[in-house]
Design a protein around this motif. Structure first.
Motif, mmCIF file in Angstrom:
data_model
loop_
_atom_site.group_PDB
_atom_site.id
_atom_site.type_symbol
_atom_site.label_atom_id
_atom_site.label_comp_id
_atom_site.label_asym_id
_atom_site.label_seq_id
_atom_site.Cartn_x
_atom_site.Cartn_y
_atom_site.Cartn_z
ATOM 1 N N VAL A 223 0.861 -1.181 0.000
ATOM 2 C CA VAL A 223 0.000 0.000 0.000
ATOM 3 C C VAL A 223 0.898 1.232 0.000
ATOM 4 C CG1 VAL A 223 -1.923 -1.112 1.187
ATOM 5 C CG2 VAL A 223 -0.131 -0.029 2.527
ATOM 6 N N GLY A 224 0.345 2.374 -0.349
ATOM 7 C CA GLY A 224 1.107 3.613 -0.306
ATOM 8 C C GLY A 224 2.044 3.762 -1.484
ATOM 9 N N ILE A 225 3.082 4.597 -1.286
ATOM 10 C CA ILE A 225 3.979 4.937 -2.395
ATOM 11 C C ILE A 225 4.870 3.764 -2.803
ATOM 12 C CG2 ILE A 225 3.987 7.385 -1.799
ATOM 13 C CD1 ILE A 225 6.681 6.977 -0.467
ATOM 14 N N TYR A 226 5.063 2.815 -1.900
ATOM 15 C CA TYR A 226 5.915 1.671 -2.214
ATOM 16 C C TYR A 226 5.104 0.449 -2.649
ATOM 17 C CZ TYR A 226 9.543 4.382 0.117
ATOM 18 O OH TYR A 226 10.431 5.365 0.472
ATOM 19 N N GLN A 227 3.865 0.653 -3.026
ATOM 20 C CA GLN A 227 3.011 -0.475 -3.388
ATOM 21 C C GLN A 227 3.587 -1.331 -4.512
ATOM 22 O OE1 GLN A 227 -0.958 0.664 -4.451
ATOM 23 N NE2 GLN A 227 -1.609 -1.412 -4.954
ATOM 24 N N PRO A 228 4.090 -0.749 -5.619
ATOM 25 C CA PRO A 228 4.628 -1.601 -6.697
ATOM 26 C C PRO A 228 5.812 -2.455 -6.237
ATOM 27 C CG PRO A 228 4.239 0.637 -7.485
ATOM 28 C CD PRO A 228 4.092 0.676 -5.994
ATOM 29 N N TRP A 229 6.647 -1.878 -5.385
ATOM 30 C CA TRP A 229 7.813 -2.619 -4.906
ATOM 31 C C TRP A 229 7.389 -3.845 -4.099
ATOM 32 C CZ3 TRP A 229 12.544 -2.102 -6.670
ATOM 33 C CH2 TRP A 229 12.925 -0.894 -7.245
ATOM 34 N N PHE A 230 6.471 -3.655 -3.168
ATOM 35 C CA PHE A 230 6.067 -4.767 -2.325
ATOM 36 C C PHE A 230 5.237 -5.796 -3.092
ATOM 37 C CE2 PHE A 230 7.240 -1.801 1.026
ATOM 38 C CZ PHE A 230 7.944 -2.643 1.871
ATOM 39 N N GLN A 231 4.539 -5.357 -4.126
ATOM 40 C CA GLN A 231 3.875 -6.332 -4.992
ATOM 41 C C GLN A 231 4.903 -7.231 -5.684
ATOM 42 O OE1 GLN A 231 1.545 -3.808 -7.539
ATOM 43 N NE2 GLN A 231 -0.275 -3.889 -6.229
ATOM 44 N N LEU A 232 5.992 -6.599 -6.173
ATOM 45 C CA LEU A 232 7.066 -7.366 -6.804
ATOM 46 C C LEU A 232 7.735 -8.298 -5.794
ATOM 47 C CD1 LEU A 232 8.973 -7.950 -9.192
ATOM 48 C CD2 LEU A 232 10.349 -5.983 -8.442
ATOM 49 N N PHE A 233 7.984 -7.783 -4.592
ATOM 50 C CA PHE A 233 8.611 -8.616 -3.559
ATOM 51 C C PHE A 233 7.732 -9.817 -3.201
ATOM 52 C CE2 PHE A 233 10.872 -4.594 -1.842
ATOM 53 C CZ PHE A 233 11.807 -4.691 -2.871
ATOM 54 N N TRP A 234 6.438 -9.604 -3.183
ATOM 55 C CA TRP A 234 5.510 -10.697 -2.864
ATOM 56 C C TRP A 234 5.601 -11.805 -3.907
ATOM 57 C CZ3 TRP A 234 0.816 -12.140 -5.408
ATOM 58 C CH2 TRP A 234 0.033 -13.035 -4.703
ATOM 59 N N VAL A 235 5.642 -11.430 -5.179
ATOM 60 C CA VAL A 235 5.749 -12.412 -6.257
ATOM 61 C C VAL A 235 7.085 -13.150 -6.170
ATOM 62 C CG1 VAL A 235 5.888 -12.718 -8.762
ATOM 63 C CG2 VAL A 235 4.209 -11.132 -7.782
ATOM 64 N N LEU A 236 8.175 -12.410 -5.932
ATOM 65 C CA LEU A 236 9.493 -13.034 -5.855
ATOM 66 C C LEU A 236 9.619 -13.938 -4.630
ATOM 67 C CD1 LEU A 236 11.800 -10.078 -6.962
ATOM 68 C CD2 LEU A 236 10.980 -12.006 -8.329
ATOM 69 N N ALA A 237 8.995 -13.556 -3.523
ATOM 70 C CA ALA A 237 9.018 -14.416 -2.332
ATOM 71 C C ALA A 237 8.285 -15.723 -2.601
ATOM 72 C CB ALA A 237 8.400 -13.684 -1.141
ATOM 73 N N LEU A 238 7.170 -15.661 -3.318
ATOM 74 C CA LEU A 238 6.473 -16.888 -3.707
ATOM 75 C C LEU A 238 7.341 -17.740 -4.635
ATOM 76 C CD1 LEU A 238 2.782 -15.753 -4.366
ATOM 77 C CD2 LEU A 238 3.563 -17.395 -2.649
ATOM 78 N N ALA A 239 8.044 -17.071 -5.557
ATOM 79 C CA ALA A 239 8.919 -17.807 -6.476
ATOM 80 C C ALA A 239 10.047 -18.507 -5.717
ATOM 81 C CB ALA A 239 9.493 -16.853 -7.520
#
Length: 471
Positions: A223-239
């Motif tokens: 959420v917030g200004i870093y939303q795209p970053w944490f979305q990417l981190f979430w995908v990479l953590a699943l990977a």
């Protein structure tokens, strides 16, 4: 004569008894010390230092964050940028180390880089402000990774014994030389599968509750200004979690399943390890199953199936007084954490998806690798292409050697030759040479002959007189 013969026979029996006791003691020492000796062979010194440094660094960061909230956690929580950087480092560590583990053949190297990858998850937990989840994964990881390392030591012990008995020089740690060991080491096989399911995040094993909580916390921070970053981190953590399930299943299939590749002569010497080695495996297997039940997240605990186990949030509540201040700061800076993943779905749904993905990866990997023919290490071809890059660990050691080690060694040699050897040693040696020369000149004046001394006195007097007259 009869009494002498009896005494000789008695002495022989005593010597044989002592020899048997000594051999038995040596076997016990070999069994107990095998894990240490095999761990010493598992990596080069540079890799061992690197792994140890990562382990102590991860534990130190978590300990500092938990122990001094007023001086570290709270200040850290006030900097979203710092949290983003730490999360990025954790994700990169989990993913890159996991990729290295995929293409290693040394059983201990697979587990070593798996350890680095799991440390990345701990950093992810601290990076997103989920301190309890990071410490929780540190605890559960201790259970199943200790089990895996001790199990690998048991396998190496059996392999080394077989090769030693036949005087073979094959690598006892290379998984390409194993295969089919479940028939010879059933206890080790079962306990290591339990640890594999735990680290892969399969319910109801310990790793599911800690790793799933970290991955979910990453998504909830999107959420917030870093939303795209944490979305990417979430995908990479699943990977990275999928990679974990893959390389651990690969380890188990290559080691315990399929045809045995140890050798016809060596196969007869394979056996299960002694109780002094497999009892700790069983204890750690129990902890790998039940260790995660002490901190089941509230949403998981209230869900059907997942919440049927006896569970609590003991660890979270125990750490709450320590992390309360930092948690309040994070909650205040982020308007509201989302209660669903970046692509939709609740925590329970994605916990189920995570388990399903892990089971699918384990099943597919087992079926594919189980049908594939694996050649012994002596007959296998060298890795090529991208596999070679991962086999050589992204060439990090070579880059480290070229960028840091060699320039530092060259500079040190230059300083040694020109500063230490030429200047410092030159000054010291020069003073010594001058002193010896002065002593030599003085020794030439000490002849022990009276006429020489008289001549020197007269010559000195004449020189002094001439000097006075000239003035």
């Amino acid at each position: 004569q009869a009494s002498v013969a009896d005494e000789v026979a008695s002495l022989k029996r005593q010597l044989e008894d002592r020899r048997g006791e000594r051999e038995q003691s040596q076997r016990a020492l070999d069994a107990v010390g095998l894990e240490i000796s095999s761990a010493g062979r598992e990596l080069s010194r540079r890799e061992s230092r690197g792994i140890t440094g990562h382990s102590m660094g991860g534990y130190g960061a978590l300990k500092l964050a938990m122990r001094h909230p007023e001086t570290f956690s709270s200040v850290y929580a006030l900097s979203p940028g710092a949290m983003l950087i730490v999360t990025c480092v954790g994700v990169a560590t989990a993913l890159l180390a996991g990729l290295i583990a995929v293409f290693q053949y040394d059983i201990k190297k697979v587990l070593a880089y798996s350890t680095v990858s799991q440390l990345g998850y701990m950093f992810i937990g601290v990076g997103v402000g989920a301190y309890a989840a990071g410490v929780f994964h540190l605890m559960t990881h201790a259970f199943f990774k200790a089990l895996l390392f001790l199990g690998a030591g048991a396998v190496i012990h059996a392999m080394h014994h077989a090769y030693h008995a036949t005087h073979s020089h094959e690598d006892a740690q290379d998984m390409r030389n194993m295969g089919g060991l479940r028939r010879f080491m059933p206890i080790t096989w079962v306990t290591m599968w339990i640890a594999t399911l735990a680290i892969a995040g399969v319910w109801p094993f310990a790793g599911f509750f800690s790793k799933d909580e970290i991955i979910w916390q990453v998504g909830s921070r999107a959420v917030g200004i870093y939303q795209p970053w944490f979305q990417l981190f979430w995908v990479l953590a699943l990977a990275a979690a999928i990679l974990t399930a893959f390389y651990m299943t690969r380890l188990m299939i290559m080691t315990f399943h399929g045809a045995n590749r140890t050798g016809d002569a060596e196969r007869g010497h394979l056996h299960e390890v002694s109780p002094v080695m497999w009892i700790p495996l069983v204890v750690l297997a129990v902890l790998s199953v039940f260790g995660g039940w002490i901190n089941v997240p509230h949403a998981i605990g209230q869900a059907p199936v997942f919440g049927w186990l006896p569970h609590s949030e003991w660890l979270h509540e125990w750490l709450h007084p320590v992390t309360e201040a930092a948690d309040g700061i994070v909650a205040g800076m982020v308007p509201a954490f989302e209660e669903h993943s970046p692509v939709g779905g609740s925590e329970v749904l994605w916990a189920a998806v995570s388990v399903a993905l892990a089971l699918v990866v384990i099943t597919v990997t087992a079926r594919v690798l189980g049908r594939r023919t694996t050649l012994p290490a002596a007959q296998a071809a060298e890795p090529a292409g991208f596999r070679r890059i991962l086999f050589n660990k992204w060439y990090v050691d070579e880059l480290y050697d070229a960028i840091l080690i060699r320039p530092i060694v060259a500079l040190s040699r230059g300083l040694w030759r020109f500063v230490d050897d030429l200047i410092v040693d030159g000054m010291v040696n020069g003073a010594g040479y001058a002193s010896r020369a002065l002593g030599w000149v003085g020794s030439r004046l000490q002849t022990g002959q009276l006429n020489t001394y008289a001549f020197a006195v007269v010559a000195g007097a004449l020189m002094l007189l001439a000097f006075v007259m000239l003035l």
